[in-house]
Scaffold this active site. Structure first.
Site, PDB file in Angstrom:
ATOM      1  N   LEU A  32      39.653  52.191  17.037  1.00 58.03           N
ATOM      2  CA  LEU A  32      39.311  51.742  18.014  1.00 58.03           C
ATOM      3  C   LEU A  32      37.938  51.110  17.527  1.00 58.03           C
ATOM      4  O   LEU A  32      36.846  51.861  16.281  1.00 58.03           O
ATOM      5  CB  LEU A  32      38.195  52.619  19.291  1.00 58.03           C
ATOM      6  CG  LEU A  32      37.488  51.820  20.284  1.00 58.03           C
ATOM      7  CD1 LEU A  32      38.623  50.941  21.210  1.00 58.03           C
ATOM      8  CD2 LEU A  32      36.979  52.959  21.134  1.00 58.03           C
ATOM      9  N   SER A  98      42.300  58.061  14.719  1.00 57.63           N
ATOM     10  CA  SER A  98      41.883  58.185  16.006  1.00 57.63           C
ATOM     11  C   SER A  98      42.705  57.291  17.113  1.00 57.63           C
ATOM     12  O   SER A  98      43.701  57.873  17.159  1.00 57.63           O
ATOM     13  CB  SER A  98      40.076  57.087  16.085  1.00 57.63           C
ATOM     14  OG  SER A  98      39.208  56.854  17.159  1.00 57.63           O
ATOM     15  N   HIS A 270      33.714  62.653  13.158  1.00 58.01           N
ATOM     16  CA  HIS A 270      34.451  61.241  13.318  1.00 58.01           C
ATOM     17  C   HIS A 270      34.767  59.914  12.903  1.00 58.01           C
ATOM     18  O   HIS A 270      35.856  60.104  12.055  1.00 58.01           O
ATOM     19  CB  HIS A 270      34.301  60.971  15.018  1.00 58.01           C
ATOM     20  CG  HIS A 270      35.630  59.954  14.931  1.00 58.01           C
ATOM     21  ND1 HIS A 270      36.724  60.639  15.596  1.00 58.01           N
ATOM     22  CD2 HIS A 270      36.043  58.975  15.359  1.00 58.01           C
ATOM     23  CE1 HIS A 270      37.688  59.619  15.756  1.00 58.01           C
ATOM     24  NE2 HIS A 270      37.099  58.828  16.055  1.00 58.01           N
TER      25      HIS A 270
END
Ligand SMILES: *[C@@H]1O[C@H](CO)[C@@H](O)[C@H](O)[C@H]1NC(C)=O
Ligand SMILES: *[C@@H]1O[C@H](CO)[C@@H](O)[C@H](O)[C@H]1NC(C)=O
Ligand SMILES: *[C@@H]1O[C@H](CO)[C@@H](O)[C@H](O)[C@H]1NC(C)=O
Ligand SMILES: *[C@@H]1O[C@H](CO)[C@@H](O)[C@H](O)[C@H]1NC(C)=O
Ligand SMILES: *[C@@H]1O[C@H](CO)[C@@H](O)[C@H](O)[C@H]1NC(C)=O
Length: 289
Positions: A32, A98, A270
């Site tokens: 994203l 992700s 992340h």
């Protein structure tokens, strides 16, 4: 004295095999709000370790375009990936980061003749997401995790990628009824193509799931390992999930083959999974042969 003919033959066969040894092409799918530029470090690691590897970071649905519905992204990525697969007699590997991991699952399940050997999933919300993150605050400022279902579980909401894998454990029925990506891919909702998709998914030889408790974005972080919250927000691990136990889309079959490897790594945020050299050396490089 001349070497016996079998020795000459063996030596030439070995030479030919050495010449013919090439690493499978690697296809990288971003997450994203990313674009290929964010993943060049990973590309550099791969070509340093395995010189000559053809690494393609697919340049599609970059930045805000990554919010488009996941089915439209799956179709787009398939177009770009198909020629790479066609040119790869021994198959390809995919590294999907992700949200990209869910796109890659969509590709695997809906592409009948894919030749993906190993899928490396880098902190992907495989069973969905249920958590307040900066992304959500930015996208839906008026909402928090407990009420986002009002937006996500509507036809309009399902046009946004994040809603495609929004998995609210307190509104599971609504998720089953309206999630037109994750619930379909998981075969949690009746899907006429489910057995076909399962067959396609099971063409995969190896699935590597990488994630960890300090991720900070994927919630629960165990979603990166196919774990998820139950109705009480207690995490239930992969092998106790209904989708696994009922083998709804092939996960249990894959596991029974010994084809799933799980890495739980602490101290990685992340945004660092794809550029952390230790992660690459310990969890990724050995699969890229
Ligand atoms: C990498 O693979 C793609 C797709 O098969 C091909 O078009 C390209 O020429 C290859 N690049 C190199 C350097 O071999
Ligand atoms: C889900 O759909 C079924 C069948 O259309 C319906 O009976 C049920 O009320 C729906 N559940 C929710 C929570 O919307
Ligand atoms: C099932 O496959 C058919 C043919 O490939 C396709 O037209 C249809 O949209 C698929 N159904 C779903 C629910 O994706
Ligand atoms: C959730 O918690 C309630 C109340 O403590 C309990 O009755 C129920 O069994 C729990 N559900 C699950 C799936 O653990
Ligand atoms: C890289 O990963 C290791 C774990 O393998 C971790 O200890 C370290 O903190 C990470 N570094 C960064 C910058 O994320």
């Amino acid at each position: 004295m001349l070497p016996p003919p079998w020795a000459v033959l063996a030596a030439s066969v070995a030479a030919v095999l050495r010449l013919a040894h090439t690493y499978r092409p690697v296809i990288v799918v971003h997450g994203l709000f990313d674009s290929p530029g964010d993943l060049v470090t990973l590309q550099t690691y791969i070509t340093q370790s395995h010189p000559g590897t053809n690494v393609t970071i697919i340049d599609l649905f970059d930045r805000t375009k990554s919010l488009m519905s996941l089915w439209s992204q799956v179709e787009g990525f398939k177009q770009a990936i198909y020629p790479i697969m066609e040119n790869a007699a021994n198959g390809v590997h995919m590294i999907c980061y992700s949200q990209g991991g869910l796109i890659c699952r969509g590709i695997l399940s809906t592409m009948p003749a894919h030749n993906v050997h190993t899928l490396v999933s880098l902190s992907s919300p495989m069973l969905g997401q249920y958590g307040d993150t900066d992304y959500l605050k930015w996208l839906f400022p008026k909402y928090v995790k407990s009420n986002l279902y009002h937006v996500c579980y509507t036809q309009i909401g399902q046009r946004v990628s994040i809603c495609n894998y929004w998995n609210d454990p307190h509104h599971h029925d609504l998720y089953l009824n309206t999630s037109n990506y994750l619930a379909l891919l998981n075969n949690e909702r009746m899907n006429p193509n489910a057995s076909e998709w399962k067959k396609n998914f099971l063409r995969l030889q190896h699935l590597v799931l990488i994630g960890g408790p300090d991720d900070g974005v994927i919630t629960p972080w165990q979603s990166s390992h196919f774990g998820f919250y139950n109705e009480n927000e207690t995490v239930v691990e992969m092998r106790r999930q209904l989708v696994y136990l009922k083998d709804l889309f092939g996960l249990k079959t894959l596991d029974a083959r010994g084809a799933i490897t799980i890495f739980k790594i602490p101290d990685v945020h992340h945004t660092d999974w794809h550029s952390n050299r230790t992660i690459f050396d310990q969890c990724i490089v050995k699969w890229l042969t």
